[in-house]
Design a protein around this motif. Structure first.
Motif, PDB file in Angstrom:
ATOM      1  N   THR A 140       0.848  -1.187   0.000  1.00 31.47           N
ATOM      2  CA  THR A 140       0.000   0.000   0.000  1.00 31.47           C
ATOM      3  C   THR A 140       0.885   1.238   0.000  1.00 31.47           C
ATOM      4  OG1 THR A 140      -0.108  -0.012   2.402  1.00 31.47           O
ATOM      5  CG2 THR A 140      -1.879  -1.138   1.229  1.00 31.47           C
ATOM      6  N   THR A 149      -7.627   0.792   2.582  1.00 28.99           N
ATOM      7  CA  THR A 149      -6.810  -0.363   2.186  1.00 28.99           C
ATOM      8  C   THR A 149      -7.599  -1.281   1.257  1.00 28.99           C
ATOM      9  OG1 THR A 149      -5.620  -0.242   4.281  1.00 28.99           O
ATOM     10  CG2 THR A 149      -5.439  -2.298   3.049  1.00 28.99           C
ATOM     11  N   LYS A 150      -8.872  -1.495   1.558  1.00 29.57           N
ATOM     12  CA  LYS A 150      -9.721  -2.311   0.689  1.00 29.57           C
ATOM     13  C   LYS A 150      -9.861  -1.662  -0.691  1.00 29.57           C
ATOM     14  CE  LYS A 150     -12.394  -4.360   4.429  1.00 29.57           C
ATOM     15  NZ  LYS A 150     -13.699  -4.414   5.098  1.00 29.57           N
ATOM     16  N   TRP A 208      -7.696   0.291  -2.053  1.00 32.75           N
ATOM     17  CA  TRP A 208      -6.400   0.166  -2.724  1.00 32.75           C
ATOM     18  C   TRP A 208      -6.262  -1.203  -3.380  1.00 32.75           C
ATOM     19  CZ3 TRP A 208      -2.635   2.384  -5.048  1.00 32.75           C
ATOM     20  CH2 TRP A 208      -1.458   1.688  -5.289  1.00 32.75           C
ATOM     21  N   LYS A 209      -6.621  -2.247  -2.651  1.00 31.18           N
ATOM     22  CA  LYS A 209      -6.540  -3.601  -3.210  1.00 31.18           C
ATOM     23  C   LYS A 209      -7.458  -3.751  -4.420  1.00 31.18           C
ATOM     24  CE  LYS A 209      -5.084  -5.735   1.085  1.00 31.18           C
ATOM     25  NZ  LYS A 209      -5.433  -6.631   2.199  1.00 31.18           N
ATOM     26  N   ARG A 210      -8.624  -3.156  -4.323  1.00 39.45           N
ATOM     27  CA  ARG A 210      -9.562  -3.174  -5.464  1.00 39.45           C
ATOM     28  C   ARG A 210      -8.970  -2.430  -6.654  1.00 39.45           C
ATOM     29  NH1 ARG A 210     -15.297  -0.077  -5.304  1.00 39.45           N
ATOM     30  NH2 ARG A 210     -15.634  -0.059  -7.538  1.00 39.45           N
ATOM     31  N   VAL A 214      -5.819  -1.989  -7.358  1.00 40.33           N
ATOM     32  CA  VAL A 214      -4.715  -2.784  -7.921  1.00 40.33           C
ATOM     33  C   VAL A 214      -5.271  -3.883  -8.818  1.00 40.33           C
ATOM     34  CG1 VAL A 214      -2.873  -4.409  -7.321  1.00 40.33           C
ATOM     35  CG2 VAL A 214      -3.074  -2.253  -6.089  1.00 40.33           C
ATOM     36  N   ARG A 215      -6.347  -4.547  -8.369  1.00 39.74           N
ATOM     37  CA  ARG A 215      -6.959  -5.589  -9.212  1.00 39.74           C
ATOM     38  C   ARG A 215      -7.509  -4.996 -10.507  1.00 39.74           C
ATOM     39  NH1 ARG A 215      -9.231  -7.109  -4.254  1.00 39.74           N
ATOM     40  NH2 ARG A 215     -11.223  -6.233  -4.921  1.00 39.74           N
ATOM     41  N   SER A 269       1.024  -6.531 -14.004  1.00 38.84           N
ATOM     42  CA  SER A 269       1.024  -6.015 -12.630  1.00 38.84           C
ATOM     43  C   SER A 269       2.366  -5.399 -12.267  1.00 38.84           C
ATOM     44  CB  SER A 269       0.678  -7.137 -11.651  1.00 38.84           C
ATOM     45  OG  SER A 269       1.615  -8.183 -11.760  1.00 38.84           O
ATOM     46  N   SER A 315      -2.980   2.295 -11.228  1.00 43.54           N
ATOM     47  CA  SER A 315      -3.490   1.832  -9.926  1.00 43.54           C
ATOM     48  C   SER A 315      -3.745   3.011  -8.989  1.00 43.54           C
ATOM     49  CB  SER A 315      -2.547   0.816  -9.295  1.00 43.54           C
ATOM     50  OG  SER A 315      -1.289   1.385  -9.053  1.00 43.54           O
TER      51      SER A 315
END
Length: 120
Positions: free
Chosen positions: A3, A22-23, A25-27, A29-30, A39, A48
């Motif tokens: 992150t 954080t959630k 951010w992960k979304r 990135v996906r 990636s 991203s």
């Protein structure tokens, strides 16, 4: 992918929790991996962060208001503005190199023409 260190600041500015950021951010990135098809690399990282800021703005829409207006706070302008500002130095260097190259070519061409006209 780790992150970004700016994530807590963005979360505070948007009025959301660090866990929610954080959630998001992960979304992001996906989503960026799906869009970019990879990636790694600068294009993936830029995408991203842009997706993250868009997701944060969508999550915070209506929750963060400026004191002087009734419009929601927008964070992506800052990222895009920094990107534009970073390019200015590169553009100046490119223009200087192009000017130097054109001047050098004109000088060499002029010397060759002068040498040919003196030799005849």
């Amino acid at each position: 992918m780790n992150t970004p260190k700016i994530l807590p600041w963005v979360a505070r500015k948007a009025g959301i929790t660090d866990d929610h950021a954080t959630k998001l951010w992960k979304r992001a990135v996906r989503e960026a991996a799906t869009i970019a098809g990879c990636s790694e690399g600068p294009a993936f990282h830029k995408l991203s962060v842009e997706r993250f800021l868009d997701n944060v703005e969508a999550a915070a829409f209506g929750t963060v208001r400026h004191g002087y207006s009734n419009t929601p706070a927008r964070l992506s302008w800052f990222w895009r503005h920094q990107g534009r500002m970073a390019i200015f130095g590169l553009m100046a260097a490119e223009n200087a190199a192009r000017f130097w190259q054109n001047t050098w070519n004109d000088t060499v061409t002029g010397m060759l023409v002068q040498k040919r006209s003196n030799g005849r």
